[in-house]
Design a protein around this motif. Structure first.
Motif, short mmCIF file in Angstrom:
data_model
loop_
_atom_site.label_atom_id
_atom_site.label_comp_id
_atom_site.label_asym_id
_atom_site.label_seq_id
_atom_site.Cartn_x
_atom_site.Cartn_y
_atom_site.Cartn_z
N GLY A 145 7.47 3.50 8.57
CA GLY A 145 6.63 4.58 9.01
C GLY A 145 5.26 3.89 9.78
O GLY A 145 5.26 2.78 10.10
N ASN A 146 4.22 4.85 9.81
CA ASN A 146 3.15 4.35 10.56
C ASN A 146 2.05 3.78 9.59
O ASN A 146 1.72 4.11 8.45
N GLU A 147 1.62 2.37 9.99
CA GLU A 147 0.60 1.78 9.06
C GLU A 147 -0.56 2.44 8.70
O GLU A 147 -0.95 2.43 7.52
N LEU A 148 -1.22 3.27 9.50
CA LEU A 148 -2.39 3.98 9.34
C LEU A 148 -2.39 4.85 8.19
O LEU A 148 -3.02 5.01 7.27
N ALA A 149 -1.08 5.54 8.18
CA ALA A 149 -0.80 6.84 7.57
C ALA A 149 -0.42 6.16 6.11
O ALA A 149 -0.97 6.76 5.28
N VAL A 150 0.00 4.90 5.85
CA VAL A 150 0.37 4.41 4.67
C VAL A 150 -0.74 3.92 4.13
O VAL A 150 -1.12 3.96 2.79
N ARG A 151 -1.64 3.27 4.97
CA ARG A 151 -3.00 2.54 4.56
C ARG A 151 -3.90 4.07 3.84
O ARG A 151 -4.59 3.91 2.67
N ARG A 152 -3.92 4.95 4.47
CA ARG A 152 -4.62 6.11 4.10
C ARG A 152 -3.96 6.72 2.98
O ARG A 152 -4.69 7.20 1.88
N ALA A 153 -2.79 6.80 2.78
CA ALA A 153 -2.10 7.26 1.44
C ALA A 153 -2.52 6.30 0.20
O ALA A 153 -2.94 6.93 -0.66
N VAL A 154 -2.42 4.96 0.58
CA VAL A 154 -3.04 4.00 -0.72
C VAL A 154 -4.33 4.37 -1.05
O VAL A 154 -4.76 4.56 -2.33
N GLU A 155 -5.09 4.66 -0.19
CA GLU A 155 -6.56 4.92 -0.56
C GLU A 155 -6.68 6.41 -1.13
O GLU A 155 -7.50 6.50 -2.08
N ILE A 156 -6.12 7.51 -0.51
CA ILE A 156 -6.13 8.73 -1.21
C ILE A 156 -5.51 8.64 -2.56
O ILE A 156 -6.22 9.33 -3.40
N THR A 157 -4.34 8.02 -2.84
CA THR A 157 -4.03 7.98 -4.27
C THR A 157 -4.73 6.93 -5.12
O THR A 157 -4.62 7.13 -6.19
N GLY A 158 -5.71 6.13 -4.76
CA GLY A 158 -6.41 5.29 -5.54
C GLY A 158 -5.36 4.22 -6.04
O GLY A 158 -5.88 3.35 -7.19
N LEU A 159 -4.27 3.85 -5.56
CA LEU A 159 -3.49 3.19 -6.24
C LEU A 159 -3.72 1.52 -5.94
O LEU A 159 -4.25 1.42 -4.78
N LYS A 160 -3.57 0.65 -6.54
CA LYS A 160 -3.83 -0.81 -6.41
C LYS A 160 -2.73 -1.33 -5.66
O LYS A 160 -2.12 -2.28 -6.32
N LEU A 161 -2.32 -1.04 -4.57
CA LEU A 161 -1.28 -1.63 -3.83
C LEU A 161 -1.78 -2.28 -2.57
O LEU A 161 -2.72 -2.09 -1.84
N LYS A 162 -1.23 -3.60 -2.20
CA LYS A 162 -1.30 -4.14 -0.90
C LYS A 162 -0.27 -3.77 0.09
O LYS A 162 0.91 -3.43 -0.20
N LEU A 163 -0.72 -3.66 1.29
CA LEU A 163 0.15 -3.34 2.33
C LEU A 163 0.52 -4.70 2.98
O LEU A 163 -0.38 -5.41 3.67
N ARG A 164 1.87 -4.93 3.65
CA ARG A 164 2.25 -6.18 4.13
C ARG A 164 3.00 -5.67 5.22
O ARG A 164 4.19 -5.05 4.95
N ARG A 165 2.96 -5.77 6.52
CA ARG A 165 3.81 -5.54 7.68
C ARG A 165 4.82 -6.65 7.74
O ARG A 165 4.54 -7.91 7.51
N VAL A 166 6.06 -6.09 7.70
CA VAL A 166 7.06 -7.23 8.12
C VAL A 166 7.64 -6.72 9.34
O VAL A 166 7.97 -5.65 9.82
#
Length: 84
Positions: free
Chosen positions: A42-63
């Motif tokens: 999917g879209n990186e910006l949307a996933v980053r925003r979702a991690v921020e909104i949910t408050g989850l401690k996840l890192k994002l790594r593009r492959v």
């Protein structure tokens, strides 16, 4: 030894809807990692925003390939289809 778990891609759905939040919450649960090597698509910006909104401690790594997966529940391996 080669990992027998299949690579399974999950599409986040509408980047403006609830799909990205649902996808990151499911990723954080870690259950998909027990039976597969997950890849989020999917879209990186949307996933980053979702991690921020949910408050989850996840890192994002593009492959760039499904063969580059970290296979960690704490790291979202993302294939950014829009190249943002």
């Amino acid at each position: 030894m080669k990992d027998a778990r299949p690579i399974v891609g999950t599409i986040i759905g509408d980047p403006n809807g609830i799909g990205p939040e649902v996808s990151v919450k499911a990723w954080a649960a870690g259950k998909a990692h027990a039976v597969s090597r997950p890849l989020m698509i999917g879209n990186e910006l949307a996933v980053r925003r979702a991690v921020e909104i949910t408050g989850l401690k996840l890192k994002l790594r593009r492959v760039s390939s499904p063969h580059d997966l970290s296979d960690s529940p704490e790291i979202i391996d993302l294939l950014d289809i829009l190249g943002s």
